[in-house]
Design an enzyme around this catalytic site. Structure first.
Site, PDB file in Angstrom:
ATOM      1  N   ARG A 177      26.853  48.058   4.420  1.00 39.69           N
ATOM      2  CA  ARG A 177      26.885  48.281   2.973  1.00 39.69           C
ATOM      3  C   ARG A 177      26.334  47.075   2.216  1.00 39.69           C
ATOM      4  O   ARG A 177      26.860  46.691   1.173  1.00 39.69           O
ATOM      5  CB  ARG A 177      28.308  48.598   2.507  1.00 39.69           C
ATOM      6  CG  ARG A 177      28.926  49.826   3.147  1.00 39.69           C
ATOM      7  CD  ARG A 177      28.171  51.106   2.799  1.00 39.69           C
ATOM      8  NE  ARG A 177      28.782  52.224   3.491  1.00 39.69           N
ATOM      9  CZ  ARG A 177      28.439  52.608   4.727  1.00 39.69           C
ATOM     10  NH1 ARG A 177      27.466  51.974   5.370  1.00 39.69           N
ATOM     11  NH2 ARG A 177      29.033  53.620   5.309  1.00 39.69           N
ATOM     12  N   SER A 255      33.792  56.299  -1.912  1.00 37.36           N
ATOM     13  CA  SER A 255      34.614  55.286  -1.265  1.00 37.36           C
ATOM     14  C   SER A 255      34.566  53.994  -2.076  1.00 37.36           C
ATOM     15  O   SER A 255      33.496  53.429  -2.280  1.00 37.36           O
ATOM     16  CB  SER A 255      34.116  55.021   0.161  1.00 37.36           C
ATOM     17  OG  SER A 255      34.229  56.190   0.943  1.00 37.36           O
ATOM     18  N   GLU A 351      33.200  48.424  -2.798  1.00 35.91           N
ATOM     19  CA  GLU A 351      31.811  48.834  -2.606  1.00 35.91           C
ATOM     20  C   GLU A 351      31.019  48.874  -3.912  1.00 35.91           C
ATOM     21  O   GLU A 351      29.876  48.426  -3.948  1.00 35.91           O
ATOM     22  CB  GLU A 351      31.745  50.216  -1.934  1.00 35.91           C
ATOM     23  CG  GLU A 351      31.959  50.204  -0.443  1.00 35.91           C
ATOM     24  CD  GLU A 351      31.480  51.501   0.207  1.00 35.91           C
ATOM     25  OE1 GLU A 351      30.565  52.142  -0.341  1.00 35.91           O
ATOM     26  OE2 GLU A 351      32.030  51.866   1.256  1.00 35.91           O
TER      27      GLU A 351
END
Length: 360
Positions: A177, A255, A351
């Protein structure tokens, strides 16, 4: 990194239309947000003029689908909405299809269109919200595949230097990520197009437990023929819709936390205390812990803190119950981080990008 001149004979840039605009419907968390100056980029020829325009503002926010952002109530800088469109096959090589998509294309639509064209390989990444241009920034991933696994190269405009560049995977510095774009000054890069390398012959990626348990995929594997890419696409869509809320119905950014990575020693110590700990071995010897499991074990699934809450079916997803502001979402995130750190000694990392001015 290769450089492409903006043009062979530069012309004086034309003035670009800039207007105030509400971004409330342009972020999937549904946070109320107003932009003082917004420009929609729909033609790469506008980029030289955009470079001049950007110098008039203290900050630049590049906005795609708004699916991975926490926006403040007001954005005083320049907002560039990327609306570049196009999808085409560049090469049909013996070892791969090389497919190029413009940055403003909707990610899920590109996945569906590539499959319909016979260019298999993106099926595990179905139904991820957002645009193509955001996919390299986050190195999006799901169900055993990351963007880096299917990436060939990209074209981006350097807004600081006013030039077009080509970048390969090494220059993008992909990690979990993560990419080089998350470590550069905000607003420097405008991704124009992304090229994917889709392997030939195609092979299914079925290592993720939810895919292994899916009845249609399991039956296809058992009969020897194996599932088709379209079967995996359909299964991923079904699983995601069952687990994750639709942003059109309740505001969310997918998420909210990364799955934390820990050493083998730390994982063994945690297992001694928590035998049900969910973890996955990584190629480098570390282990990835399931952030959703950690949050759930701390009792946060389905709980609210003011107008912000944790989704009832997926503890990784923070939701806007209605009227939440950035401060509400971030206050909830901090409470969750504190509880997980206190119980497990693990720090959860968000995130989404928290845009300047959105801190609590």
């Amino acid at each position: 990194m290769s450089t492409t001149p903006a043009s062979d004979s530069p012309q004086p840039p034309v003035a670009l239309p800039v207007l105030p605009q509400s971004l409330t419907a342009r972020n999937t968390l549904g946070l109320v947000c107003d932009a003082r100056a917004c420009f929609t980029l729909d033609d790469p020829a506008q980029l030289p003029a955009l470079t001049v325009l950007a110098r008039q503002f203290a900050s630049v926010l590049v906005l795609g689908g708004g699916s991975n952002m926490v926006l403040p109530r007001h954005v005083d800088g320049l907002v560039v909405r990327v609306a570049l469109r196009g999808l085409r096959l560049l090469q049909a090589r013996p070892d791969a299809w090389i497919v190029e998509a413009a940055a403003g294309e909707i990610w899920h639509e590109v996945v569906a269109q590539t499959l319909a064209s016979g260019w298999d390989g993106l099926e595990n990444l179905a139904l991820i919200p957002g645009t193509v241009g955001a996919s390299p920034v986050q190195n999006i991933g799901a169900y055993g595949v990351e963007l880096a696994d299917r990436f060939d190269s990209l074209t981006a405009w350097d807004l600081h230097e006013g030039r077009m560049v080509e970048m390969d995977a090494a220059q993008c510095r992909y990690a979990y990520r993560d990419s080089v774009f998350k470590h550069e000054p905000a607003g420097r890069w405008i991704i124009v197009s992304v090229r994917f390398r889709l392997p030939r012959p195609w092979r299914p990626v079925l290592g993720y437990p939810d895919l292994q348990r899916h009845p249609q995929l399991a039956a296809a594997s058992a009969n020897g023929a194996g599932p088709r890419a379209q079967d995996i696409f359909n299964a991923v869509c079904e699983i995601r819709r069952a687990k994750l809320p639709d942003p059109a119905l309740i505001g969310n950014a997918g998420s909210f936390f990364k799955n934390p990575l820990v050493s083998a020693e730390q994982r063994e110590a945690l297992l001694a205390r928590f035998p049900d700990l969910v973890s996955y071995a990584q190629p480098d010897g570390r282990y990835k812990l399931a952030a959703g499991w950690l949050i759930d074990q701390c009792g946060w699934k389905g709980r609210d803190l003011g107008a912000a809450g944790v989704h009832e079916r997926q503890a990784l997803v923070l939701v806007n119950r209605g009227g939440a502001q950035a401060a509400d979402i971030l206050a909830l995130a901090r409470r969750i981080q504190d509880d997980v750190r206190s119980r497990y000694g693990v720090t959860l990392e968000p995130e989404p990008v928290v845009v300047q001015g959105a801190s609590a």
